[in-house]
Design a protein around this motif. Structure first.
Motif, PDB file in Angstrom:
ATOM      1  N   ASN A 612      32.276  40.622  54.212  1.00 24.94           N
ATOM      2  CA  ASN A 612      32.252  41.481  55.165  1.00 24.94           C
ATOM      3  C   ASN A 612      31.083  41.338  56.427  1.00 24.94           C
ATOM      4  O   ASN A 612      29.760  40.981  55.870  1.00 24.94           O
ATOM      5  CB  ASN A 612      31.685  42.335  53.480  1.00 24.94           C
ATOM      6  CG  ASN A 612      32.329  43.734  53.961  1.00 24.94           C
ATOM      7  OD1 ASN A 612      31.832  44.621  54.875  1.00 24.94           O
ATOM      8  ND2 ASN A 612      32.064  44.481  53.223  1.00 24.94           N
ATOM      9  N   ASN A 613      31.675  41.296  57.291  1.00 26.76           N
ATOM     10  CA  ASN A 613      30.614  41.091  58.475  1.00 26.76           C
ATOM     11  C   ASN A 613      29.777  39.156  58.336  1.00 26.76           C
ATOM     12  O   ASN A 613      28.979  39.476  58.767  1.00 26.76           O
ATOM     13  CB  ASN A 613      28.831  42.039  58.758  1.00 26.76           C
ATOM     14  CG  ASN A 613      30.021  43.587  59.082  1.00 26.76           C
ATOM     15  OD1 ASN A 613      30.499  43.640  59.965  1.00 26.76           O
ATOM     16  ND2 ASN A 613      29.462  44.847  58.567  1.00 26.76           N
ATOM     17  N   GLY A 614      30.726  38.677  57.881  1.00 26.05           N
ATOM     18  CA  GLY A 614      30.340  37.539  57.842  1.00 26.05           C
ATOM     19  C   GLY A 614      29.403  37.192  56.827  1.00 26.05           C
ATOM     20  O   GLY A 614      29.193  36.350  56.018  1.00 26.05           O
ATOM     21  N   ALA A 615      29.401  38.284  56.018  1.00 24.30           N
ATOM     22  CA  ALA A 615      29.041  37.712  54.587  1.00 24.30           C
ATOM     23  C   ALA A 615      29.859  37.542  53.922  1.00 24.30           C
ATOM     24  O   ALA A 615      30.842  38.328  53.212  1.00 24.30           O
ATOM     25  CB  ALA A 615      28.168  39.353  54.075  1.00 24.30           C
ATOM     26  N   ILE A 616      29.784  36.192  52.961  1.00 31.96           N
ATOM     27  CA  ILE A 616      31.088  35.580  52.025  1.00 31.96           C
ATOM     28  C   ILE A 616      30.417  36.198  50.562  1.00 31.96           C
ATOM     29  O   ILE A 616      29.475  35.740  50.016  1.00 31.96           O
ATOM     30  CB  ILE A 616      31.262  33.449  52.483  1.00 31.96           C
ATOM     31  CG1 ILE A 616      31.359  33.875  53.762  1.00 31.96           C
ATOM     32  CG2 ILE A 616      31.717  33.064  50.803  1.00 31.96           C
ATOM     33  CD1 ILE A 616      31.384  32.567  53.707  1.00 31.96           C
ATOM     34  N   LYS A 617      31.124  36.756  49.945  1.00 29.10           N
ATOM     35  CA  LYS A 617      31.041  37.037  48.551  1.00 29.10           C
ATOM     36  C   LYS A 617      32.255  36.298  48.151  1.00 29.10           C
ATOM     37  O   LYS A 617      33.136  36.895  47.687  1.00 29.10           O
ATOM     38  CB  LYS A 617      31.194  38.650  48.158  1.00 29.10           C
ATOM     39  CG  LYS A 617      31.328  39.178  46.976  1.00 29.10           C
ATOM     40  CD  LYS A 617      29.445  39.045  46.128  1.00 29.10           C
ATOM     41  CE  LYS A 617      29.627  39.714  44.659  1.00 29.10           C
ATOM     42  NZ  LYS A 617      29.247  39.469  43.496  1.00 29.10           N
ATOM     43  N   VAL A 618      32.082  35.087  47.003  1.00 23.14           N
ATOM     44  CA  VAL A 618      32.690  34.321  45.940  1.00 23.14           C
ATOM     45  C   VAL A 618      32.907  35.458  44.706  1.00 23.14           C
ATOM     46  O   VAL A 618      31.725  35.942  43.806  1.00 23.14           O
ATOM     47  CB  VAL A 618      32.243  33.277  45.154  1.00 23.14           C
ATOM     48  CG1 VAL A 618      32.763  32.471  44.848  1.00 23.14           C
ATOM     49  CG2 VAL A 618      32.292  32.916  46.765  1.00 23.14           C
ATOM     50  N   GLU A 619      33.863  35.685  44.825  1.00 24.49           N
ATOM     51  CA  GLU A 619      34.227  37.271  43.392  1.00 24.49           C
ATOM     52  C   GLU A 619      34.457  36.400  42.225  1.00 24.49           C
ATOM     53  O   GLU A 619      34.306  36.595  41.021  1.00 24.49           O
ATOM     54  CB  GLU A 619      34.828  38.523  44.196  1.00 24.49           C
ATOM     55  CG  GLU A 619      34.860  38.973  45.122  1.00 24.49           C
ATOM     56  CD  GLU A 619      35.506  40.060  45.688  1.00 24.49           C
ATOM     57  OE1 GLU A 619      36.670  40.080  45.193  1.00 24.49           O
ATOM     58  OE2 GLU A 619      34.810  40.780  46.403  1.00 24.49           O
ATOM     59  N   ARG A 620      35.785  35.338  42.531  1.00 23.98           N
ATOM     60  CA  ARG A 620      36.562  35.240  40.562  1.00 23.98           C
ATOM     61  C   ARG A 620      36.811  33.542  41.370  1.00 23.98           C
ATOM     62  O   ARG A 620      36.798  33.166  42.241  1.00 23.98           O
ATOM     63  CB  ARG A 620      37.645  35.893  41.113  1.00 23.98           C
ATOM     64  CG  ARG A 620      38.551  35.389  39.164  1.00 23.98           C
ATOM     65  CD  ARG A 620      39.736  36.456  38.994  1.00 23.98           C
ATOM     66  NE  ARG A 620      40.725  35.389  39.783  1.00 23.98           N
ATOM     67  CZ  ARG A 620      41.489  35.917  39.690  1.00 23.98           C
ATOM     68  NH1 ARG A 620      42.013  36.457  38.513  1.00 23.98           N
ATOM     69  NH2 ARG A 620      42.574  35.038  40.434  1.00 23.98           N
ATOM     70  N   VAL A 621      36.298  32.638  40.263  1.00 28.81           N
ATOM     71  CA  VAL A 621      37.071  31.510  40.777  1.00 28.81           C
ATOM     72  C   VAL A 621      37.562  31.116  38.936  1.00 28.81           C
ATOM     73  O   VAL A 621      37.253  30.984  37.688  1.00 28.81           O
ATOM     74  CB  VAL A 621      35.720  31.061  40.391  1.00 28.81           C
ATOM     75  CG1 VAL A 621      36.550  28.958  41.007  1.00 28.81           C
ATOM     76  CG2 VAL A 621      34.755  30.166  41.668  1.00 28.81           C
ATOM     77  N   ILE A 622      38.780  30.596  39.073  1.00 31.10           N
ATOM     78  CA  ILE A 622      40.106  30.402  37.767  1.00 31.10           C
ATOM     79  C   ILE A 622      40.239  28.698  38.262  1.00 31.10           C
ATOM     80  O   ILE A 622      40.178  28.258  39.494  1.00 31.10           O
ATOM     81  CB  ILE A 622      41.454  30.956  38.535  1.00 31.10           C
ATOM     82  CG1 ILE A 622      41.380  32.293  38.657  1.00 31.10           C
ATOM     83  CG2 ILE A 622      42.622  29.944  37.053  1.00 31.10           C
ATOM     84  CD1 ILE A 622      40.702  33.159  37.065  1.00 31.10           C
TER      85      ILE A 622
END
Lengths: 733, 151
Positions: A612-622
């Protein structure tokens, strides 16, 4: 269930047999000792040479029915104390509640790391479970046989009729006894020449996901004693003023003002700087603020990281490099390739920043020097301390403390804070025990970083979309070039600089990997997963790009190129299935994959991100891991979760920079790390395996960076090749 | 001499009033469950309760503590504290454990004032650093502790 520290335990005084095959002995008040555990590990080289059995020095059973395992490996959070106790308890048929663990040391024959050839004791390279797996199960089985034998004699029944379960030895006649009750008699039994270990199908503790960590109670009640918590009678506290520039030296110092600070007892020069010794940590810190030191910076490193990186880029374009792998003719194949993808990657210096700062306590006690610390390489530290104290290593008594993180930082060739504590205690004439503490600022600016690296790569694809050529040049400092590990460097290649790159698993007919080792005055060190911190990133991001160029699905492309690598493929298949790979993603979201082998374990991860506007949000890791036999499944899951979090911290925002040789980040306000609100949901799948156990402390780290980068690409079409990602220039990219 | 009220007892300490509470707790009084991590209130390893409020003791001087009541990890015994410790042990949250005293003090303070926190509440309250990255288990354990308290 507390894991006690060494100094709280009774000292054993078993005299080792001169013939060297005494494997058990009665210790006044201490019950059965499998083998001899010398008083606080004081062992001479002659005694070490006699210790011929793997069953010596591993288990102590007290009359109070406690089973104490002497672990060969430091527990810095990875859970190896719980793991070692699991191995012993499984074969001993002990009750989990009677198990305790303390750190053993002082005899490489007993504790030498089998992954390092068994020659010296050390914790690192995610090897502890592998090295411990057979020897601690055998020790447990040996102790069980001896307890049964003792019971058979006391009860006058055949040993074969005796059962052992949950810490109780029993016979059908109704007779029964605890381990503690039998320990002294069992100690007089002859150890069996060999023992039969349980089949995996009979295990109740190994592989049991419900088994809880032995250290949870103490660590949730404030009762766990770390090195920082050690308090000895009359102990003084010290902080050291080290040169602000790497390679600087003390020219002169003026302690007048420092000595006027309340509580300051001494200001002494030691080889690493000037130590301010006081009656409390705070007063030592206050004294140091008032200290005036003039430095000799003539040999110091004065370059900044931008200049260094510019130089690395020039070196990458040069002709000189040491070859790490050469299959086929990559240069020729690249020339004839239908399409060539070029990529350059930049990796910053990284600090370990373990939560417990570096610390050690040293005390002279008669002829002995005692050292409390996070002894990650005990034999080496004994030798270093002996050199400083002008004595022999057998006079160095170590107290192996439960340790607040390391990530590689406490395995240092020159002993680091251990050496400083001994040097400081010596400099004040051994008049008091001394605790040396590094402040967070000392830690952050003190070097021993994951080296900065530059990678220059090319991948060539033929007309059919097949990867036919791979060239990979790595430029950066060697971790092993100075100090006791230099012997590992072969043909100019430090294996820790190229691991993961020279071992590229994909079937490419023409591969050339080479290395330019730079000389920089910034001290560097292994950092959780070592070479794979950067090689997994560059190789897995470039492979993704090749898959894209070939118009293929990233997982399908990898699977097709991993023909003879079934374990890589299996973890990839697992994350493909568990992640819902192939589903359409919302706008602004992306899914990426990476796979890496490190330390004998195979890990694949599928990551979902939103950007989002260059902001990386890592939501899930399998995450899927194949680490061979899973001894403590829940600990393995925790290590994967932790490795993912540690790796995310680094790739999202971790960076140490230098300006004119000075480190610019001094604490957690400048060196940013992951917080709870940034931790993704992590789901870990452990692949069933009959292979021997391999590492889990480090292997969770390598895939996370490239998986995030590949997910960011899926979301935005941008390839991030410069870390940390917080520096990525979204506008011009 | 400064008088501090720590874990229900009055403690006389002979230190400079500018000394951070953390170092007085650890070095002078001998309560080492409270940890040093950064000294700038960034990491939370030194979290104690000051009149029930989670407070980073590295950045409060003993001179400023005044008559406030200090509680450390060694003496927490509220319903919330017990629930938090039980949940932490059930889920094996800890790895190295060094930051966990502070995490538990933060979680306990949260649940004492807000027994049914939302995920946003948890994220806002639990700002302590854990380099082992036990964060996922911390989140789960706070929820588990809230459930135990209802129990």
């Amino acid at each position: 269930m507390l894991i006690r520290k060494n100094d709280a335990l009774p000292i054993n005084t078993v005299t080792p047999s001169r013939r060297g095959f005494l494997k058990a002995g009665v210790v006044a008040g201490a019950g059965l000792v499998i083998g001899w555990h010398l008083p606080s590990g004081r062992i001479t080289s002659a005694q070490a040479a006699e210790a011929g059995s793997p069953f010596e020095g591993y288990i102590r059973i007290s009359p109070e029915n406690k089973v104490t395992v002497l672990a060969a490996h430091l527990d810095m959070g990875q859970g190896i104390y719980t793991g070692t106790a699991t191995l012993v308890a499984e074969e001993l048929e002990a009750d989990w509640s009677q198990m305790e663990v303390e750190g053993g040391y002082g005899n490489p024959k007993l504790y030498g790391n089998l992954a390092f050839g068994g020659k010296f004791q050390g914790t690192g390279g995610s090897t502890a479970t592998m090295s411990s797996f057979d020897r601690y199960r055998r020790a447990g089985a040996t102790a069980r046989v001896m307890l049964v034998s003792a019971a058979a004699k006391q009860w006058n029944v055949p040993a074969g009729e005796i059962a052992v379960s949950k810490g109780v030895v029993s016979h059908s006649s109704g007779k029964k006894a605890t381990f503690g009750e039998l320990a002294e008699a069992a100690a007089k039994e002859t150890p069996p020449a060999d023992v039969t270990l349980k089949d995996a199908g009979a295990w109740t503790l190994i592989g049991n996901a419900d088994l809880r960590r032995l250290d949870s109670p103490a660590k949730t009640t404030g009762q766990q004693t770390f090195t920082l918590d050690v308090k000895l009678p009359g102990m003084l506290y010290a902080v050291v003023q080290r040169p602000p520039l790497f390679g600087g030296k003390v020219k002169s110092f003026d302690a007048t003002a420092a000595k006027q600070v309340k509580g300051v007892v001494d200001v002494v020069e030691i080889p690493r700087g000037v130590a301010v010794v006081a009656d409390s940590t705070w007063n030592a810190m206050a004294g140091r603020k008032a200290l005036k030191v003039e430095w000799d910076d003539s040999a110091a490193e004065k370059r900044g990281t931008p200049e260094l990186m510019a130089e690395y880029k020039k070196l990458a374009a040069g002709k000189e490099a040491a070859v790490a792998r050469n299959d086929g003719d990559a240069a020729a194949a690249m020339k004839s390739a239908a399409k060539v993808i070029s990529a350059e990657f930049e990796f910053p210096y990284l600090a370990h920043a373990a939560m417990e700062p570096l610390d050690a306590v040293a005390r002279k006690d008669g002829d002995n020097i005692e050292i409390w610390g996070g002894h990650q390489m005990p034999d080496l530290y004994q030798g270093i301390a002996a050199g400083i104290a002008e004595t022999t290593p057998d006079k160095i008594v170590l107290h192996v403390m439960m340790t607040g993180g390391s990530f590689g930082r406490r395995a240092v060739g020159d002993g680091d804070v251990i050496a400083e504590a001994v040097s400081t205690a010596k400099a004040i004439g051994w008049k008091a025990p001394v605790k040396v503490v590094w402040t967070r600022e000392d830690d952050m600016t003190g070097g021993r970083y994951r080296p900065m690296y530059f990678h220059k790569m090319q991948a060539g694809i033929d007309g059919a979309g097949k990867l036919v050529a791979w060239q990979h040049r790595i430029v950066g400092q060697s971790i092993m070039s100075d100090g006791p590990f230099a012997g590992f460097i072969q043909n100019g290649v430090d294996p820790t600089s190229v691991e993961g790159a020279s071992t590229l698993p994909y079937a490419v007919p023409n591969i050339h990997v080479d290395l330019v080792t730079t000389k920089v005055g910034v001290p560097v060190l292994w950092w959780r997963s070592v070479g794979s911190t950067h090689t997994a990133y560059s190789t897995e991001v470039l492979i993704d790009e090749v898959a894209q160029a070939a118009g293929q699905d990233p997982i399908a492309f990898r699977l097709a190129m991993l023909g003879d690598k079934p374990r890589h493929k299996a973890v990839l298949e697992k994350v493909k299935e568990a992640s819902g790979w192939g589903q359409a993603m919302e706008k602004g979201k992306g899914r990426g994959v990476a796979v890496a082998e490190s330390f004998g374990s195979y890990v694949a991860q599928v990551v979902d991100v939103s950007v989002n506007n260059g902001a990386i949000k890592v939501e899930r890791v399998i995450c899927a891991v194949d680490c061979g036999t899973a001894v403590n499944p829940d600990v393995i899951k925790a290590q994967m979760e932790g490795g993912i979090g540690y790796g995310l911290s680094a790739i999202l925002k971790g960076e140490i920079t230098l300006k004119d040789g000075l480190v610019e980040q001094t604490n957690f306000d400048g060196y940013e790390v992951l917080h709870l609100d940034e931790m993704p949901e992590v789901e870990v799948h452990i692949l069933p395996s009959k292979e021997g156990p391999t590492g889990v402390g480090e292997p969770g780290v390598p895939p996370i960076g490239p998986a995030v980068a590949n997910a960011v690409f899926a979301a935005t079409g941008k390839r991030i090749r410069l870390l940390p990602m917080s520096k990525f220039d979204w506008k011009s990219a | 001499m400064i008088t501090l009220k720590v874990n229900g007892q009055d403690r006389q300490v002979d230190v400079d009033p500018a000394t951070p509470l953390l170092w007085v707790l650890r070095d002078t009084i001998g309560l080492t469950g409270t940890k040093y991590g950064c000294g700038i209130a960034a990491c939370g390893a030194c979290t104690v309760h000051m009149d029930g409020q989670p407070t980073r003791s590295c950045s409060v001087t003993v001179g400023d503590v005044g008559a406030a009541s200090i509680t450390t990890i060694e003496a927490i015994e509220s319903k919330a504290a017990k629930a938090v410790q039980t949940a932490w042990q059930k889920l094996d949250v800890v790895q190295c454990g060094y930051c966990q005293s502070g995490q538990i003090m933060a979680a306990t303070a949260l649940l004492e004032s807000n027994p049914k926190p939302t995920q946003e509440d948890v994220e806002a309250a639990m700002t302590n650093i854990c380099r082992c990255a036990t964060y996922q288990r911390i989140k789960t354990a706070v929820n588990e502790a809230a459930r135990i308290m209802e129990g």
